[in-house]
Design a protein around this motif. Structure first.
Motif, PDB file in Angstrom:
ATOM      1  N   ASP A 280     -21.873  16.611  57.505  1.00  0.00           N
ATOM      2  CA  ASP A 280     -22.392  17.507  56.468  1.00  0.00           C
ATOM      3  C   ASP A 280     -23.283  16.754  55.477  1.00  0.00           C
ATOM      4  O   ASP A 280     -22.949  15.659  55.014  1.00  0.00           O
ATOM      5  CB  ASP A 280     -21.221  18.157  55.724  1.00  0.00           C
ATOM      6  CG  ASP A 280     -21.730  19.040  54.596  1.00  0.00           C
ATOM      7  OD1 ASP A 280     -22.212  20.140  54.890  1.00  0.00           O
ATOM      8  OD2 ASP A 280     -21.694  18.593  53.425  1.00  0.00           O
ATOM      9  N   GLU A 281     -24.394  17.375  55.157  1.00  0.00           N
ATOM     10  CA  GLU A 281     -25.404  16.728  54.305  1.00  0.00           C
ATOM     11  C   GLU A 281     -24.877  16.407  52.897  1.00  0.00           C
ATOM     12  O   GLU A 281     -25.115  15.316  52.360  1.00  0.00           O
ATOM     13  CB  GLU A 281     -26.604  17.683  54.220  1.00  0.00           C
ATOM     14  CG  GLU A 281     -27.786  17.135  53.490  1.00  0.00           C
ATOM     15  CD  GLU A 281     -29.007  18.066  53.577  1.00  0.00           C
ATOM     16  OE1 GLU A 281     -29.015  19.013  54.398  1.00  0.00           O
ATOM     17  OE2 GLU A 281     -29.957  17.821  52.813  1.00  0.00           O
ATOM     18  N   MET A 282     -24.157  17.346  52.309  1.00  0.00           N
ATOM     19  CA  MET A 282     -23.651  17.101  50.947  1.00  0.00           C
ATOM     20  C   MET A 282     -22.577  16.009  50.961  1.00  0.00           C
ATOM     21  O   MET A 282     -22.527  15.142  50.098  1.00  0.00           O
ATOM     22  CB  MET A 282     -23.077  18.398  50.326  1.00  0.00           C
ATOM     23  CG  MET A 282     -24.090  19.520  50.227  1.00  0.00           C
ATOM     24  SD  MET A 282     -25.476  19.151  49.126  1.00  0.00           S
ATOM     25  CE  MET A 282     -26.872  19.589  50.142  1.00  0.00           C
TER      26      MET A 282
ATOM     27  N   GLU B 216     -18.748  19.359  44.100  1.00  0.00           N
ATOM     28  CA  GLU B 216     -19.137  20.760  44.205  1.00  0.00           C
ATOM     29  C   GLU B 216     -20.648  20.835  44.010  1.00  0.00           C
ATOM     30  O   GLU B 216     -21.186  20.244  43.064  1.00  0.00           O
ATOM     31  CB  GLU B 216     -18.438  21.559  43.101  1.00  0.00           C
ATOM     32  CG  GLU B 216     -18.694  23.035  43.187  1.00  0.00           C
ATOM     33  CD  GLU B 216     -18.067  23.807  42.013  1.00  0.00           C
ATOM     34  OE1 GLU B 216     -18.251  25.025  41.969  1.00  0.00           O
ATOM     35  OE2 GLU B 216     -17.430  23.169  41.151  1.00  0.00           O
ATOM     36  N   ARG B 217     -21.329  21.529  44.914  1.00  0.00           N
ATOM     37  CA  ARG B 217     -22.770  21.723  44.712  1.00  0.00           C
ATOM     38  C   ARG B 217     -22.931  22.848  43.711  1.00  0.00           C
ATOM     39  O   ARG B 217     -22.670  24.009  44.019  1.00  0.00           O
ATOM     40  CB  ARG B 217     -23.457  22.079  46.036  1.00  0.00           C
ATOM     41  CG  ARG B 217     -24.977  22.209  45.903  1.00  0.00           C
ATOM     42  CD  ARG B 217     -25.604  22.575  47.233  1.00  0.00           C
ATOM     43  NE  ARG B 217     -27.060  22.612  47.168  1.00  0.00           N
ATOM     44  CZ  ARG B 217     -27.775  23.652  46.755  1.00  0.00           C
ATOM     45  NH1 ARG B 217     -27.176  24.764  46.381  1.00  0.00           N
ATOM     46  NH2 ARG B 217     -29.092  23.583  46.736  1.00  0.00           N
ATOM     47  N   VAL B 218     -23.325  22.500  42.501  1.00  0.00           N
ATOM     48  CA  VAL B 218     -23.303  23.486  41.425  1.00  0.00           C
ATOM     49  C   VAL B 218     -24.623  24.213  41.244  1.00  0.00           C
ATOM     50  O   VAL B 218     -24.686  25.270  40.635  1.00  0.00           O
ATOM     51  CB  VAL B 218     -22.884  22.842  40.074  1.00  0.00           C
ATOM     52  CG1 VAL B 218     -21.424  22.403  40.119  1.00  0.00           C
ATOM     53  CG2 VAL B 218     -23.795  21.678  39.706  1.00  0.00           C
TER      54      VAL B 218
ATOM     55  N   SER C 121     -36.954  17.693  49.929  1.00  0.00           N
ATOM     56  CA  SER C 121     -37.903  18.805  50.043  1.00  0.00           C
ATOM     57  C   SER C 121     -37.547  19.836  48.983  1.00  0.00           C
ATOM     58  O   SER C 121     -38.393  20.295  48.218  1.00  0.00           O
ATOM     59  CB  SER C 121     -37.816  19.455  51.431  1.00  0.00           C
ATOM     60  OG  SER C 121     -37.931  18.491  52.435  1.00  0.00           O
ATOM     61  N   GLY C 122     -36.268  20.203  48.961  1.00  0.00           N
ATOM     62  CA  GLY C 122     -35.725  21.025  47.879  1.00  0.00           C
ATOM     63  C   GLY C 122     -34.777  20.159  47.060  1.00  0.00           C
ATOM     64  O   GLY C 122     -34.642  18.967  47.321  1.00  0.00           O
ATOM     65  N   VAL C 123     -34.123  20.770  46.095  1.00  0.00           N
ATOM     66  CA  VAL C 123     -33.287  19.974  45.189  1.00  0.00           C
ATOM     67  C   VAL C 123     -31.845  20.485  45.195  1.00  0.00           C
ATOM     68  O   VAL C 123     -31.607  21.682  45.023  1.00  0.00           O
ATOM     69  CB  VAL C 123     -33.823  20.054  43.740  1.00  0.00           C
ATOM     70  CG1 VAL C 123     -33.054  19.105  42.824  1.00  0.00           C
ATOM     71  CG2 VAL C 123     -35.319  19.732  43.702  1.00  0.00           C
ATOM     72  N   SER C 124     -30.906  19.571  45.389  1.00  0.00           N
ATOM     73  CA  SER C 124     -29.485  19.907  45.288  1.00  0.00           C
ATOM     74  C   SER C 124     -28.890  19.219  44.080  1.00  0.00           C
ATOM     75  O   SER C 124     -29.180  18.039  43.831  1.00  0.00           O
ATOM     76  CB  SER C 124     -28.727  19.445  46.537  1.00  0.00           C
ATOM     77  OG  SER C 124     -28.934  20.352  47.584  1.00  0.00           O
ATOM     78  N   MET C 125     -28.065  19.955  43.355  1.00  0.00           N
ATOM     79  CA  MET C 125     -27.382  19.370  42.194  1.00  0.00           C
ATOM     80  C   MET C 125     -25.888  19.434  42.442  1.00  0.00           C
ATOM     81  O   MET C 125     -25.328  20.519  42.658  1.00  0.00           O
ATOM     82  CB  MET C 125     -27.753  20.142  40.928  1.00  0.00           C
ATOM     83  CG  MET C 125     -29.245  19.986  40.662  1.00  0.00           C
ATOM     84  SD  MET C 125     -29.842  20.938  39.298  1.00  0.00           S
ATOM     85  CE  MET C 125     -31.594  20.673  39.502  1.00  0.00           C
TER      86      MET C 125
END
Ligand code: ADP
Ligand code: PAZ
Length: 451
Positions: free
Chosen positions: A160-162, A222-224, A208-212
């Motif tokens: 899993d990427e996260m 937790e991806r918030v 490419s996009g942004v994960s926080m």
């Protein structure tokens, strides 16, 4: 999403305190035929494919006396279980554009990087067969699984990427000296991480996009939030608007730009004056790209340099601001930024830092990671459950990694980011510590282990 203990955790505690060897400059070397390749891991993202692999070889330059000293410092006795030489090897970090996946497959094939991996065991000398498995993360691990099977005969074991981003970030922050740094007004300062006081923090991965991601511990996160205005937006819009042929060219253009020709500044609206009542200087960008509406100009009338800088500021500032708002939501003071959008680029980091500082009134701090773009790939690399190198060894070899991600250093070009006292006309050129030049080749950099 809240995950806890969803992946096997490796013990990092020893790695952080073991040994203290100085390593010379990283060199760009490719493994030769006599090297043993193990632990190839991939992060196949929307824009870039990141490879991390370790090649081990008996380093002839390490004499027996030094080996003995190193073994003693690592607490490894001769009676230990290893039957292979423990010293000598390199950790390699390589990237390819995802659109050029064929080049990546050719590279893996030509270097036989997949040869030693057999059902997650390191197995030197084994040719790829039906059981060959490579750890891979990112959307491309799903999208390109069949292609890898077809072209290389290997299966991609999907992580899993996260999970991988967090594992990579936690590992780097705990085990690598001088991994995190701040970058404000052209000044880079390394941050001493207290490994007992690392959590919680906000990890912002700008790909490419942004994960926080709010990170509370190893495997606990937790991806918030996230935003679709990210690195792909800068590169995509920038390419369309400037006709640049590469991301680095676009970034370089921005260094000669003046965004004041594109952006509508507070001063443009307020007749050159600050709007000090609400804390806005005349040089503050009131509306990114706002000036282009009032001009009777076509795209060709604008300088590509100015467009690139304006885009870069818009996207970096926006990400910094959203990141801070998310940190505020959860009471987080520390925000670590990763992802290849940052590219070690001084002005990008300064803009993000400025946004975080401005909106938090100095309460929160933006920090950057030297291995910015390789968090996911490192996380996948560390997810091999069983391997020829034991856990401790994996950590030790990475711990001695001498230099982080490419860092452009050099001069900062571009207008000041602004504070309340600043005048729009003020020019600033800051000299930064010059470190590694921005490498433009596929082989990003390779660490010499104990050389
Ligand atoms: N050589 C490059 N080619 C394309 N994009 C690049 C390059 N170097 C840096 N970038 C930037 O990095 C972003 C991708 O970052 P990355 O962390 O690899 O994300 P992803 O996993 O989505 O590929 C691109 O959208 C672009 O903004
Ligand atoms: C979908 C992704 C996790 C993929 O990762 P990437 O390849 O961009 O590194 C990322 O692009 C993302 O978080 N996008 C933002 C989506 C959103 O939250 O609106």
């Amino acid at each position: 999403m809240h995950r806890s203990g969803s992946r096997p955790q490796l013990d990092l505690s020893k790695a952080a305190i073991q040994g203290n060897f100085e390593v010379k400059d990283p060199t760009i070397l490719l493994p030769n035929q006599s090297d043993d390749i193990s632990h190839l891991a991939l992060d196949i993202g929307g824009s870039l494919i990141k490879l991390v692999y370790f090649s081990r070889h008996e380093d002839q330059s390490i004499d027996d006396k030094r080996k003995k000293t190193i073994k003693e410092r690592l607490g490894i006795s001769n009676g230990n279980r290893r039957s292979y030489p423990i010293l000598g090897g390199r950790l390699h970090f390589v990237k390819f554009e995802t659109t050029k996946i064929s080049e990546c497959l050719d590279f893996i094939h030509s270097k036989q990087l997949h040869r030693g991996v057999d059902s997650c065991h390191w197995n030197p000398g084994v040719q790829a067969n039906d059981n060959a498995v490579i750890k891979a993360t990112g959307g491309g691990a799903y999208k390109f699984a069949d292609l890898f099977k077809e072209r290389l005969g290997v299966s991609l074991d999907k992580e899993d990427e996260m999970d991988c981003l967090v594992a990579g970030a936690n590992f780097l922050l705990k085990a690598i000296r001088h991994e995190a740094f701040t970058h404000m007004e052209g000044q880079k300062e390394f941050v001493q991480i207290d490994t007992n006081d690392l959590f919680p923090y906000l990890l912002v991965n700008i790909g490419s996009g942004v994960s926080m991601i709010k990170v509370d511990g190893d495997g606990k996160f937790e991806r918030v939030s996230g935003t679709n205005v990210g690195g792909g937006t800068y590169w995509g819009l920038g390419r369309l608007l400037t006709k640049c042929k590469s991301f680095d060219e676009l970034l370089e253009l921005s260094q000669r730009g003046d965004n004041g020709t594109i952006d509508m500044l507070v001063g443009d609206i307020y007749g050159g004056m600050d709007y000090s009542k609400i804390g806005l200087s005349a040089s503050t960008i009131a509306s990114s790209f706002g000036k282009t509406i009032s001009d009777k100009k076509e795209l060709a009338d604008y300088r590509p340099e100015d467009i690139s800088l304006s885009l870069l500021r818009m996207i970096s500032y926006n990400i910094g601001q959203i990141s801070y708002l998310n940190a505020l939501r959860f009471g987080l003071k520390r925000i670590f930024f990763g992802g290849f959008f940052i590219r070690g680029h001084a002005y990008t980091m300064d803009t993000i830092s400025f946004a975080v500082q401005f909106w938090s009134k100095g309460e929160a701090q933006a920090m950057f990671l030297r291995h910015e773009g390789f968090l996911g790939a490192l996380g996948a690399f560390m997810s091999y459950e069983k391997h020829g190198l034991d856990d401790l060894m994996v950590h030790q070899l990475v711990e001695r990694f001498p230099m982080g991600a490419p860092y452009t250093g050099g001069r900062i070009h571009g207008p000041p980011l602004g504070d309340l006292n600043e005048k729009a006309s003020e020019a600033r050129v800051c000299l930064l510590l010059l470190e590694m030049p921005l490498p433009l080749s596929n082989t990003v950099y390779i660490a010499n282990y104990l050389n």
